[in-house]
Design a protein around this motif. Structure first.
Motif, PDB file in Angstrom:
ATOM      1  N   TYR A   1       0.836  -1.196   0.000  1.00 21.77           N
ATOM      2  CA  TYR A   1       0.000   0.000   0.000  1.00 21.77           C
ATOM      3  C   TYR A   1       0.875   1.252   0.000  1.00 21.77           C
ATOM      4  O   TYR A   1       0.608   2.214  -0.702  1.00 21.77           O
ATOM      5  CB  TYR A   1      -0.911  -0.021   1.236  1.00 21.77           C
ATOM      6  N   GLY A   2       1.972   1.208   0.785  1.00 16.98           N
ATOM      7  CA  GLY A   2       2.888   2.353   0.840  1.00 16.98           C
ATOM      8  C   GLY A   2       3.557   2.630  -0.492  1.00 16.98           C
ATOM      9  O   GLY A   2       3.681   3.780  -0.914  1.00 16.98           O
ATOM     10  N   SER A   3       3.988   1.569  -1.184  1.00 14.18           N
ATOM     11  CA  SER A   3       4.637   1.787  -2.482  1.00 14.18           C
ATOM     12  C   SER A   3       3.621   2.265  -3.518  1.00 14.18           C
ATOM     13  O   SER A   3       3.942   3.092  -4.380  1.00 14.18           O
ATOM     14  CB  SER A   3       5.372   0.535  -2.953  1.00 14.18           C
ATOM     15  N   ALA A   4       2.369   1.797  -3.410  1.00 15.15           N
ATOM     16  CA  ALA A   4       1.321   2.299  -4.319  1.00 15.15           C
ATOM     17  C   ALA A   4       1.078   3.779  -4.061  1.00 15.15           C
ATOM     18  O   ALA A   4       0.849   4.559  -4.998  1.00 15.15           O
ATOM     19  CB  ALA A   4       0.031   1.504  -4.123  1.00 15.15           C
ATOM     20  N   MET A   5       1.143   4.196  -2.793  1.00 15.78           N
ATOM     21  CA  MET A   5       0.983   5.604  -2.445  1.00 15.78           C
ATOM     22  C   MET A   5       2.107   6.435  -3.066  1.00 15.78           C
ATOM     23  O   MET A   5       1.862   7.495  -3.650  1.00 15.78           O
ATOM     24  CB  MET A   5       0.985   5.765  -0.930  1.00 15.78           C
ATOM     25  N   LEU A   6       3.347   5.944  -2.964  1.00 15.72           N
ATOM     26  CA  LEU A   6       4.472   6.681  -3.542  1.00 15.72           C
ATOM     27  C   LEU A   6       4.322   6.833  -5.051  1.00 15.72           C
ATOM     28  O   LEU A   6       4.697   7.862  -5.618  1.00 15.72           O
ATOM     29  CB  LEU A   6       5.794   5.978  -3.220  1.00 15.72           C
ATOM     30  N   ARG A   7       3.771   5.812  -5.699  1.00 20.32           N
ATOM     31  CA  ARG A   7       3.568   5.884  -7.151  1.00 20.32           C
ATOM     32  C   ARG A   7       2.563   6.971  -7.520  1.00 20.32           C
ATOM     33  O   ARG A   7       2.539   7.430  -8.659  1.00 20.32           O
ATOM     34  CB  ARG A   7       3.126   4.522  -7.686  1.00 20.32           C
ATOM     35  N   ARG A   8       1.726   7.370  -6.578  1.00 22.35           N
ATOM     36  CA  ARG A   8       0.753   8.435  -6.835  1.00 22.35           C
ATOM     37  C   ARG A   8       1.337   9.830  -6.592  1.00 22.35           C
ATOM     38  O   ARG A   8       0.710  10.822  -6.930  1.00 22.35           O
ATOM     39  CB  ARG A   8      -0.482   8.241  -5.945  1.00 22.35           C
ATOM     40  N   PHE A   9       2.518   9.898  -5.987  1.00 18.69           N
ATOM     41  CA  PHE A   9       3.121  11.207  -5.737  1.00 18.69           C
ATOM     42  C   PHE A   9       3.312  11.934  -7.072  1.00 18.69           C
ATOM     43  O   PHE A   9       3.731  11.321  -8.057  1.00 18.69           O
ATOM     44  CB  PHE A   9       4.479  11.057  -5.053  1.00 18.69           C
TER      45      PHE A   9
ATOM     46  N   ASP B   1      11.043   1.939 -10.474  1.00 14.88           N
ATOM     47  CA  ASP B   1       9.758   1.460  -9.972  1.00 14.88           C
ATOM     48  C   ASP B   1       9.974   0.400  -8.894  1.00 14.88           C
ATOM     49  O   ASP B   1       9.286   0.394  -7.872  1.00 14.88           O
ATOM     50  CB  ASP B   1       8.921   0.907 -11.136  1.00 14.88           C
ATOM     51  N   ASP B   2      10.944  -0.489  -9.099  1.00 11.99           N
ATOM     52  CA  ASP B   2      11.251  -1.515  -8.099  1.00 11.99           C
ATOM     53  C   ASP B   2      11.789  -0.902  -6.804  1.00 11.99           C
ATOM     54  O   ASP B   2      11.546  -1.421  -5.716  1.00 11.99           O
ATOM     55  CB  ASP B   2      12.260  -2.522  -8.641  1.00 11.99           C
ATOM     56  N   ASP B   3      12.529   0.205  -6.929  1.00 16.71           N
ATOM     57  CA  ASP B   3      13.088   0.867  -5.743  1.00 16.71           C
ATOM     58  C   ASP B   3      12.009   1.412  -4.815  1.00 16.71           C
ATOM     59  O   ASP B   3      12.251   1.590  -3.615  1.00 16.71           O
ATOM     60  CB  ASP B   3      13.986   2.045  -6.152  1.00 16.71           C
ATOM     61  N   LEU B   4      10.817   1.690  -5.358  1.00 17.18           N
ATOM     62  CA  LEU B   4       9.761   2.287  -4.542  1.00 17.18           C
ATOM     63  C   LEU B   4       9.315   1.362  -3.412  1.00 17.18           C
ATOM     64  O   LEU B   4       8.885   1.827  -2.354  1.00 17.18           O
ATOM     65  CB  LEU B   4       8.568   2.690  -5.415  1.00 17.18           C
ATOM     66  N   ASP B   5       9.444   0.051  -3.613  1.00 14.59           N
ATOM     67  CA  ASP B   5       9.085  -0.885  -2.542  1.00 14.59           C
ATOM     68  C   ASP B   5      10.018  -0.708  -1.345  1.00 14.59           C
ATOM     69  O   ASP B   5       9.571  -0.650  -0.201  1.00 14.59           O
ATOM     70  CB  ASP B   5       9.149  -2.328  -3.044  1.00 14.59           C
TER      71      ASP B   5
END
Length: 199
Positions: free
Chosen positions: A134-142, A153-157
């Protein structure tokens, strides 16, 4: 769907029944807090039996988890709006963390995450695979260009995990006095921003 209860207005379908249970629970939590909200209270609020509530959504802890998750979705929308115009990914992460520290303790729906057990329980839940996803999905919305900072994209996890662990520490209610925001900002700018800034 049974015709009794529900304040004389029975739900038309399962989805509406679930939504009304969630809304009633959220209202009770806002008024009385999670510790004083029981399955019986939710049933009384809706004019149905405890068994009716249980049949649609299960235990009070399951219902509270749904209320918390929906509060988190609204929170992410507000955070993304707050971050519009961020100068860089590093700036967005710093402002996002500060936004969390300002908002979570005073938001009854988000604060459910802190109230559902002790700090250790919260720590485990907040770093579970589901929450990290959920946290990485949130960062993708930044509203930023992660690639511009060299973040794949993998680093966001991994970044999501670091942020969640940092937030757990900063939100720890066992500390007597919360750290002033300017000190937290200075800490983040000294140690986190360099990791998110392309050299």
């Amino acid at each position: 769907m049974a015709r009794h209860g529900w304040g004389g207005r029975p739900p038309a379908n399962e989805e509406e029944a679930r939504q009304r249970i969630i809304d009633a629970t959220a209202g009770l939590i806002d008024r009385h807090g999670v510790a004083k909200t029981t399955l019986s209270d939710v049933a009384a609020e809706l004019g149905v039996t405890r068994q009716t509530v249980y049949r649609h959504l299960g235990s009070i802890s399951e219902i509270v988890s749904v209320v918390a998750a929906r509060g988190a979705e609204d929170f992410v929308d507000r955070m993304v709006s707050h971050l519009e115009g961020s100068r860089s990914p590093a700036d967005a992460v710093v402002e996002g963390i500060l936004f969390c520290l300002r908002t979570v303790p005073n938001d009854p729906r988000l604060n459910l995450l802190l109230q559902l057990g002790d700090t250790a329980t919260f720590s485990r839940a907040a770093t579970s695979p589901v929450m990290l996803g959920y946290g990485s999905a949130m960062l993708r919305r930044f509203p930023v260009d992660w690639a511009d900072a060299g973040v794949s994209d993998d680093d966001l996890d991994g970044l999501a995990e670091m942020i969640m662990r940092l937030l757990i520490s900063l939100l720890d209610s066992s500390t007597e006095v919360p750290r002033p925001e300017d000190e937290v900002r200075a800490l983040l700018e000294r140690w986190l921003v360099p990791a998110l800034t392309r050299s």
